[in-house]
Design a protein around this motif. Structure first.
Motif, PDB file in Angstrom:
ATOM      1  N   GLN A  84      29.092 -84.263  -8.742  1.00 38.27           N
ATOM      2  CA  GLN A  84      28.203 -83.558  -9.671  1.00 38.27           C
ATOM      3  C   GLN A  84      28.007 -84.383 -10.949  1.00 38.27           C
ATOM      4  O   GLN A  84      28.173 -83.901 -12.070  1.00 38.27           O
ATOM      5  CB  GLN A  84      28.761 -82.182 -10.012  1.00 38.27           C
ATOM      6  N   THR A  85      27.642 -85.643 -10.771  1.00 36.74           N
ATOM      7  CA  THR A  85      27.509 -86.565 -11.894  1.00 36.74           C
ATOM      8  C   THR A  85      26.231 -86.279 -12.670  1.00 36.74           C
ATOM      9  O   THR A  85      25.157 -86.098 -12.085  1.00 36.74           O
ATOM     10  CB  THR A  85      27.490 -88.015 -11.388  1.00 36.74           C
ATOM     11  N   ASP A  86      26.343 -86.250 -13.990  1.00 39.57           N
ATOM     12  CA  ASP A  86      25.171 -86.055 -14.837  1.00 39.57           C
ATOM     13  C   ASP A  86      24.369 -87.347 -14.898  1.00 39.57           C
ATOM     14  O   ASP A  86      24.886 -88.405 -15.270  1.00 39.57           O
ATOM     15  CB  ASP A  86      25.591 -85.652 -16.254  1.00 39.57           C
ATOM     16  N   VAL A  87      23.104 -87.267 -14.537  1.00 37.63           N
ATOM     17  CA  VAL A  87      22.175 -88.390 -14.601  1.00 37.63           C
ATOM     18  C   VAL A  87      21.022 -87.974 -15.510  1.00 37.63           C
ATOM     19  O   VAL A  87      20.396 -86.931 -15.284  1.00 37.63           O
ATOM     20  CB  VAL A  87      21.651 -88.783 -13.206  1.00 37.63           C
ATOM     21  N   ALA A  88      20.756 -88.772 -16.531  1.00 34.55           N
ATOM     22  CA  ALA A  88      19.760 -88.410 -17.539  1.00 34.55           C
ATOM     23  C   ALA A  88      18.606 -89.405 -17.526  1.00 34.55           C
ATOM     24  O   ALA A  88      18.794 -90.595 -17.274  1.00 34.55           O
ATOM     25  CB  ALA A  88      20.396 -88.366 -18.928  1.00 34.55           C
ATOM     26  N   LEU A  89      17.425 -88.889 -17.797  1.00 34.19           N
ATOM     27  CA  LEU A  89      16.226 -89.700 -17.976  1.00 34.19           C
ATOM     28  C   LEU A  89      15.799 -89.598 -19.433  1.00 34.19           C
ATOM     29  O   LEU A  89      15.723 -88.500 -20.000  1.00 34.19           O
ATOM     30  CB  LEU A  89      15.082 -89.218 -17.084  1.00 34.19           C
ATOM     31  N   MET A  90      15.498 -90.745 -20.044  1.00 28.19           N
ATOM     32  CA  MET A  90      14.967 -90.774 -21.403  1.00 28.19           C
ATOM     33  C   MET A  90      13.660 -91.550 -21.386  1.00 28.19           C
ATOM     34  O   MET A  90      13.572 -92.620 -20.779  1.00 28.19           O
ATOM     35  CB  MET A  90      15.960 -91.407 -22.381  1.00 28.19           C
ATOM     36  N   TYR A  91      12.666 -91.007 -22.063  1.00 23.65           N
ATOM     37  CA  TYR A  91      11.362 -91.659 -22.144  1.00 23.65           C
ATOM     38  C   TYR A  91      10.646 -91.111 -23.364  1.00 23.65           C
ATOM     39  O   TYR A  91      11.011 -90.058 -23.919  1.00 23.65           O
ATOM     40  CB  TYR A  91      10.538 -91.410 -20.876  1.00 23.65           C
ATOM     41  N   ILE A  92       9.618 -91.828 -23.795  1.00 20.95           N
ATOM     42  CA  ILE A  92       8.824 -91.412 -24.945  1.00 20.95           C
ATOM     43  C   ILE A  92       7.538 -90.794 -24.429  1.00 20.95           C
ATOM     44  O   ILE A  92       6.696 -91.486 -23.846  1.00 20.95           O
ATOM     45  CB  ILE A  92       8.530 -92.593 -25.889  1.00 20.95           C
ATOM     46  N   ASN A  93       7.388 -89.512 -24.610  1.00 16.50           N
ATOM     47  CA  ASN A  93       6.191 -88.822 -24.170  1.00 16.50           C
ATOM     48  C   ASN A  93       4.984 -89.319 -24.966  1.00 16.50           C
ATOM     49  O   ASN A  93       5.024 -89.443 -26.182  1.00 16.50           O
ATOM     50  CB  ASN A  93       6.362 -87.318 -24.376  1.00 16.50           C
ATOM     51  N   LEU A 112       6.680 -92.036 -14.283  1.00 19.46           N
ATOM     52  CA  LEU A 112       7.637 -90.956 -14.505  1.00 19.46           C
ATOM     53  C   LEU A 112       7.743 -90.060 -13.280  1.00 19.46           C
ATOM     54  O   LEU A 112       8.849 -89.664 -12.877  1.00 19.46           O
ATOM     55  CB  LEU A 112       7.236 -90.152 -15.731  1.00 19.46           C
ATOM     56  N   GLN A 113       6.617 -89.738 -12.677  1.00 22.00           N
ATOM     57  CA  GLN A 113       6.640 -88.913 -11.473  1.00 22.00           C
ATOM     58  C   GLN A 113       7.344 -89.621 -10.326  1.00 22.00           C
ATOM     59  O   GLN A 113       8.085 -88.995  -9.555  1.00 22.00           O
ATOM     60  CB  GLN A 113       5.209 -88.553 -11.076  1.00 22.00           C
ATOM     61  N   GLU A 114       7.168 -90.939 -10.205  1.00 19.72           N
ATOM     62  CA  GLU A 114       7.832 -91.686  -9.147  1.00 19.72           C
ATOM     63  C   GLU A 114       9.341 -91.728  -9.351  1.00 19.72           C
ATOM     64  O   GLU A 114      10.117 -91.627  -8.396  1.00 19.72           O
ATOM     65  CB  GLU A 114       7.269 -93.104  -9.101  1.00 19.72           C
ATOM     66  N   VAL A 115       9.778 -91.854 -10.608  1.00 20.98           N
ATOM     67  CA  VAL A 115      11.215 -91.842 -10.902  1.00 20.98           C
ATOM     68  C   VAL A 115      11.812 -90.491 -10.524  1.00 20.98           C
ATOM     69  O   VAL A 115      12.880 -90.416  -9.893  1.00 20.98           O
ATOM     70  CB  VAL A 115      11.468 -92.159 -12.390  1.00 20.98           C
ATOM     71  N   SER A 158       8.349-103.205  -8.443  1.00 21.11           N
ATOM     72  CA  SER A 158       9.332-102.368  -9.118  1.00 21.11           C
ATOM     73  C   SER A 158       8.630-101.095  -9.560  1.00 21.11           C
ATOM     74  O   SER A 158       7.863-101.106 -10.527  1.00 21.11           O
ATOM     75  CB  SER A 158       9.947-103.099 -10.316  1.00 21.11           C
ATOM     76  N   PHE A 159       8.833-100.033  -8.800  1.00 17.35           N
ATOM     77  CA  PHE A 159       8.168 -98.750  -9.028  1.00 17.35           C
ATOM     78  C   PHE A 159       6.652 -98.929  -9.067  1.00 17.35           C
ATOM     79  O   PHE A 159       5.953 -98.385  -9.934  1.00 17.35           O
ATOM     80  CB  PHE A 159       8.690 -98.088 -10.306  1.00 17.35           C
ATOM     81  N   GLY A 160       6.173 -99.754  -8.139  1.00 16.27           N
ATOM     82  CA  GLY A 160       4.733 -99.967  -7.988  1.00 16.27           C
ATOM     83  C   GLY A 160       4.160-101.067  -8.848  1.00 16.27           C
ATOM     84  O   GLY A 160       2.988-101.413  -8.683  1.00 16.27           O
ATOM     85  N   ILE A 161       4.941-101.640  -9.765  1.00 16.86           N
ATOM     86  CA  ILE A 161       4.446-102.689 -10.655  1.00 16.86           C
ATOM     87  C   ILE A 161       4.785-104.049 -10.050  1.00 16.86           C
ATOM     88  O   ILE A 161       5.935-104.277  -9.653  1.00 16.86           O
ATOM     89  CB  ILE A 161       5.073-102.561 -12.056  1.00 16.86           C
ATOM     90  N   PRO A 162       3.826-104.989  -9.951  1.00 16.91           N
ATOM     91  CA  PRO A 162       4.135-106.322  -9.407  1.00 16.91           C
ATOM     92  C   PRO A 162       5.255-106.995 -10.173  1.00 16.91           C
ATOM     93  O   PRO A 162       5.272-107.021 -11.407  1.00 16.91           O
ATOM     94  CB  PRO A 162       2.805-107.073  -9.557  1.00 16.91           C
ATOM     95  N   TYR A 163       6.205-107.556  -9.429  1.00 16.81           N
ATOM     96  CA  TYR A 163       7.428-108.109 -10.012  1.00 16.81           C
ATOM     97  C   TYR A 163       7.146-109.322 -10.893  1.00 16.81           C
ATOM     98  O   TYR A 163       7.828-109.535 -11.900  1.00 16.81           O
ATOM     99  CB  TYR A 163       8.382-108.481  -8.877  1.00 16.81           C
ATOM    100  N   LEU A 164       6.165-110.142 -10.539  1.00 10.91           N
ATOM    101  CA  LEU A 164       5.885-111.371 -11.275  1.00 10.91           C
ATOM    102  C   LEU A 164       4.809-111.208 -12.336  1.00 10.91           C
ATOM    103  O   LEU A 164       4.384-112.209 -12.919  1.00 10.91           O
ATOM    104  CB  LEU A 164       5.472-112.484 -10.301  1.00 10.91           C
TER     105      LEU A 164
END
Length: 530
Positions: A207-216, A224-227, A472-478
């Motif tokens: 039951q590990t707490d996992v938090a998301l932080m972002y600037i709305n 954000l939806q993909e995460v 990486s979450f749909g963004i080209p790596y290079l």
């Protein structure tokens, strides 16, 4: 074979058959009305654990209501429990005539419990999660709900200087193993109400707490939806470190390149959030991840933005040069000395030939042995106690290198190449990227020994093509190299001054591009003129 196939089929249809003692999920049933039934149920479920503290008492001096508090010894603040719960509840009720269940329950919550974090709980499922997280549970006789009181007070390491990401100029603080401490460190950097925090529990057992932080307003809604989608799909027994989360949500598993960036510096996370990225914090680890991640992120450090732009550009170019040395130096030595001797000046060629005159091994085997020996020494120095690790690594490297040259097993030139390669790998700011280069160095050496410079070119092309295929979450790596974006080149090989970096990365952020509206500083006039 038929019996084995039937057994495997049963195990896949019923996963619990594959384990002799499948994990028992937390009970999902409401709290009982009788207090003694609740006490017995909690004791039985926790196996009469000795660190479970149960204190039964009567509220008020006239014994109006019987109650009990539950907390886990070592996770809750026992002094605060004594001062803010027991002393408040054992006193006389303000108005004994208020004896209805609803009124008494609300009276305790609104007037007698002098704590800030208090919530209602009606099911044992949430009760056990809070109890084992360090909260205090208060149950009343005759009520089918209770209180969850936040009084967590476990011991943590405290905020110290980062041991793996040191800087000369800049903040020295680093994340700790406490999730709430880590979120507070980020809040100190960004005092914006649009900095949002979401927390969920992952892991059926931990039951590990996992938090998301972002600037709305800055973060991309699609990212954000993909995460959220990838975190919600995780179904595992336990999460003990952020590496579990990283491996479960990354785009590509079978790649040597890291596609999720992680750090233990709050200033790095704050800068990533202001670019429109999402930070993932896991309770119990000082490592915080950011997504999406580009390859250029692994070549940048926090100190790049604290020094002048020209100094940061020079140091960053040195890192890119070092990555090529770390990857290709042994391969180029093997290829040139084996297939392309005509590329060397005559004097240097004669010197290398004289050194290799008594060496019985081919250049490839010679380089392979030295690289393996150095990797073993480096890994041993990491695992040994710190008091002797540095001495053993230095002495071991000198003794092995000198003895190998004196014994005629390797040449002095090969020893120099291996040493330069190792030092260049330490220049890379990201340990994950350094590990990738160490892995790719050996197949590049094999290609050089087989096909010479043509093999090296084939290997480099294969690596670049593989990197172009990564996301990486749909963004080209290079990006912003491929696809090429001229506007985002201001923070890649070189760093432009802060007043010139007025836009955020366009592929990561498409909603709030402009981040500053400053102009170049004006030059003051000559103060010596009259």
């Amino acid at each position: 074979m038929g019996f084995l196939n039937r057994t495997i089929t049963k195990v896949f249809k019923n996963p619990s058959l594959g384990h002799p003692n499948p994990t028992k999920e937390l009970p999902k049933e409401p709290i009982k009305e009788k207090l003694q039934d609740n006490i017995q149920y909690i004791k039985t479920t926790l196996g009469n654990s000795t660190d479970l503290v149960i204190r039964e008492f009567f509220i008020g001096s006239k014994h109006q209501i019987k109650a009990a508090i539950f907390y886990t010894d070592g996770l809750a603040d026992s002094k605060a429990i004594q001062d803010f719960i027991l002393e408040s509840l054992i006193l006389e009720l303000p108005d004994p005539s208020l004896d209805t269940q609803t009124t008494n329950y609300q009276l305790l919550k609104d007037h007698m419990l002098t704590v800030g974090d208090i919530k209602d709980t009606t099911e044992f499922n949430s009760l056990f999660t809070s109890l084992l997280s360090g909260d205090v549970i208060l149950l009343l006789n005759g009520y089918t709900k209770g209180f969850t009181i936040g009084m967590r007070d476990w011991k943590d390491r405290g905020v110290t200087e980062s041991a793996t990401e040191t800087v000369i100029r800049g903040p020295k603080e680093a994340f700790t193993e406490s999730l709430r401490t880590n979120t507070a460190l980020i809040r100190r950097k960004i005092k914006d109400p649009n900095l949002w925090l979401e927390t969920q529990q992952i892991g059926r057992v931990t039951q590990t707490d996992v938090a998301l932080m972002y600037i709305n307003g800055i973060v991309s809604d699609e990212i954000l939806q993909e995460v959220h989608s990838r975190l919600d799909r995780i179904d595992i027994d336990g999460i003990l470190e952020s590496g579990y989360i990283e491996e479960l949500i990354e785009d590509e598993t079978y790649t040597p390149f890291p596609t999720i960036h992680h750090t233990e510096r709050p200033d790095v996370i704050a800068a990533a959030l202001m670019e429109g990225k999402v930070a993932i914090l896991v309770d119990g680890t000082p490592i915080v991840m950011t997504v999406p991640t580009l390859f250029v992120s692994f070549m940048q450090t926090a100190e790049d933005y604290y020094q002048r732009a020209d100094v940061s550009t020079l140091v960053r170019m040195l890192r890119y040069f070092s990555i090529f040395i770390s990857l290709l130096a042994p391969s180029l030595y093997v290829a040139i000395t084996t297939f392309h001797q005509e590329m060397l000046p005559t004097t240097l060629l004669i010197s290398l030939a004289a050194q290799r005159e008594g060496v019985p091994l081919p250049a490839f085997i010679e380089a392979l042995l030295m690289e393996l020996a150095f990797e073993i020494i480096r890994e041993a120095s990491v695992r040994m106690p710190q008091t002797i690790a540095q001495s053993v690594s230095i002495v071991g490297t000198l003794v092995i290198g000198t003895a190998a040259v004196d014994a005629g097993i390797v040449s002095a030139a090969m020893l120099i190449v291996v040493a330069i390669t190792a030092i260049s790998s330490f220049v890379l700011p990201s340990f994950d990227l350094a590990l990738t280069i160490r892995m790719l160095r050996f197949p590049m050496m094999f290609l050089a020994a087989s096909f010479g410079l043509f093999g090296i070119i084939i290997g480099v092309i294969a690596i670049v093509l593989h990197m172009c295929s990564l996301r990486s979450f749909g963004i080209p790596y290079l990006s912003p190299f491929a696809p090429y974006n001229l506007a985002d080149q201001k923070d890649t090989f070189f760093r432009m001054p802060h007043w010139a970096m007025f836009t955020r990365p366009r592929l990561i952020n498409k909603k709030n591009i402009v981040r500053e509206k400053s102009s170049p500083p004006e030059k003051p006039g000559d103060l010596t003129e009259e």
